[in-house]
Scaffold this motif. Structure first.
Motif, PDB file in Angstrom:
ATOM      1  N   ASP A   3       0.828  -1.206   0.000  1.00  0.00           N
ATOM      2  CA  ASP A   3       0.000   0.000   0.000  1.00  0.00           C
ATOM      3  C   ASP A   3       0.864   1.259   0.000  1.00  0.00           C
ATOM      4  O   ASP A   3       0.609   2.212  -0.741  1.00  0.00           O
ATOM      5  N   ASN A   4       1.907   1.258   0.823  1.00  0.00           N
ATOM      6  CA  ASN A   4       2.801   2.419   0.888  1.00  0.00           C
ATOM      7  C   ASN A   4       3.486   2.670  -0.456  1.00  0.00           C
ATOM      8  O   ASN A   4       3.659   3.825  -0.874  1.00  0.00           O
ATOM      9  N   ASN A   5       3.876   1.601  -1.114  1.00  0.00           N
ATOM     10  CA  ASN A   5       4.537   1.747  -2.412  1.00  0.00           C
ATOM     11  C   ASN A   5       3.566   2.175  -3.505  1.00  0.00           C
ATOM     12  O   ASN A   5       3.957   2.861  -4.453  1.00  0.00           O
ATOM     13  N   LEU A   6       2.307   1.790  -3.376  1.00  0.00           N
ATOM     14  CA  LEU A   6       1.299   2.241  -4.327  1.00  0.00           C
ATOM     15  C   LEU A   6       1.078   3.747  -4.224  1.00  0.00           C
ATOM     16  O   LEU A   6       0.824   4.420  -5.224  1.00  0.00           O
ATOM     17  N   GLU A   7       1.174   4.269  -3.015  1.00  0.00           N
ATOM     18  CA  GLU A   7       1.077   5.720  -2.835  1.00  0.00           C
ATOM     19  C   GLU A   7       2.210   6.430  -3.571  1.00  0.00           C
ATOM     20  O   GLU A   7       1.997   7.443  -4.245  1.00  0.00           O
ATOM     21  N   LYS A   8       3.416   5.892  -3.446  1.00  0.00           N
ATOM     22  CA  LYS A   8       4.574   6.476  -4.136  1.00  0.00           C
ATOM     23  C   LYS A   8       4.415   6.374  -5.646  1.00  0.00           C
ATOM     24  O   LYS A   8       4.748   7.299  -6.385  1.00  0.00           O
ATOM     25  N   LEU A   9       3.907   5.229  -6.101  1.00  0.00           N
ATOM     26  CA  LEU A   9       3.696   5.028  -7.536  1.00  0.00           C
ATOM     27  C   LEU A   9       2.684   6.030  -8.078  1.00  0.00           C
ATOM     28  O   LEU A   9       2.872   6.600  -9.167  1.00  0.00           O
ATOM     29  N   THR A  10       1.626   6.262  -7.324  1.00  0.00           N
ATOM     30  CA  THR A  10       0.588   7.201  -7.748  1.00  0.00           C
ATOM     31  C   THR A  10       1.149   8.612  -7.882  1.00  0.00           C
ATOM     32  O   THR A  10       0.841   9.331  -8.847  1.00  0.00           O
ATOM     33  N   ASP A  11       1.982   9.009  -6.957  1.00  0.00           N
ATOM     34  CA  ASP A  11       2.633  10.317  -7.049  1.00  0.00           C
ATOM     35  C   ASP A  11       3.569  10.373  -8.244  1.00  0.00           C
ATOM     36  O   ASP A  11       3.648  11.394  -8.944  1.00  0.00           O
TER      37      ASP A  11
END
Length: 242
Positions: free
Chosen positions: A21-29
């Protein structure tokens, strides 16, 4: 290090869903989007499925979506079930829809998901899902964002799937472990072989085959051979021989 490669490495080393989930946030940014959703639906039987959803969609929209059971009418879900190529949501704006059915794409816009795109995902045991990205800015050049995502997302999807399967196997609800002999007996049962026929193929006593099939039934929590076979296939406890 290339940011995409760094994310792939980070996702591959994820130990729990929160890490993903944390990495998905970074990917979205990284791809200049605002919202993301990673969902996988894995069949446990013909009428039951395990569902994993990691997202930061507006809570109001997610609650409404679930309460109204909009998954039944969602064209994105329907598309991802039978396709592999990414798709931009604006495609669905041009398609006619029966007035008696909710217009999921139109309603999503009123909840802040004005534009977006999705990448279908298919798992090794017949499950499917998607990774979607959306934006609330009506003036956002979504075509440029989509084009950029098409270059960055495909290398990340295999890492997401590998980590999902690895973490899922470590969960208490993971698929049942079957012995090599139990898998062999179930695999031949899939081919319609009787216990006697399986015993001749495997070179053992018929009662041994019955023993292994009974053990499989207990482990899988099933009531008969037919249910054991279907559940073993759907959960990935047994796989085709290549």
């Amino acid at each position: 290090m290339n940011s995409t490669l760094e994310l792939v490495n980070n996702i591959q080393t994820s130990q729990k869903y929160q890490d993903i989930d944390n990495n998905l946030e970074k990917l979205t940014d990284m791809i200049h989007c605002e919202y993301y959703l990673f969902a996988i639906i894995n069949p446990k039987s013909m009428i039951k499925s395990d569902v994993l959803i990691l997202d930061n969609y507006p809570k109001q929209w997610r609650d409404y979506y679930d309460e109204e059971n909009l998954i039944k009418y969602d064209p994105i879900v329907d598309y991802c079930l039978s396709n592999h190529s990414p798709i931009s949501w604006h495609i669905f704006d041009k398609k006619t829809q029966k007035k008696s059915k909710p217009n999921v794409i139109k309603e999503a816009k009123t909840s802040g998901l004005h534009s977006g795109f999705s990448f279908p995902i298919h798992t090794i045991n017949g499950g499917f899902g998607m990774i979607s990205f959306a934006h609330s800015n009506k003036g956002k050049n979504i075509d440029y964002v989509y084009s950029n995502a098409c270059m960055n997302i495909p290398p990340i999807i295999p890492a997401l799937l590998d980590s999902y399967h690895r973490i899922n196997q470590n969960e208490p609800t993971s698929s049942t472990y079957l012995t090599k002999r139990e898998k062999e007996c179930l695999s031949w049962a899939c081919e319609g072989k009787s216990s006697w026929e399986i015993s001749k193929i495997l070179g053992c006593a018929e009662r041994t085959v019955t023993f292994h099939l009974t053990n499989s039934q207990t482990k899988l929590g099933t009531n008969n051979r037919c249910q054991s076979v279907s559940k073993a296939i759907l959960t990935g406890a047994i796989n085709p021989s290549y």
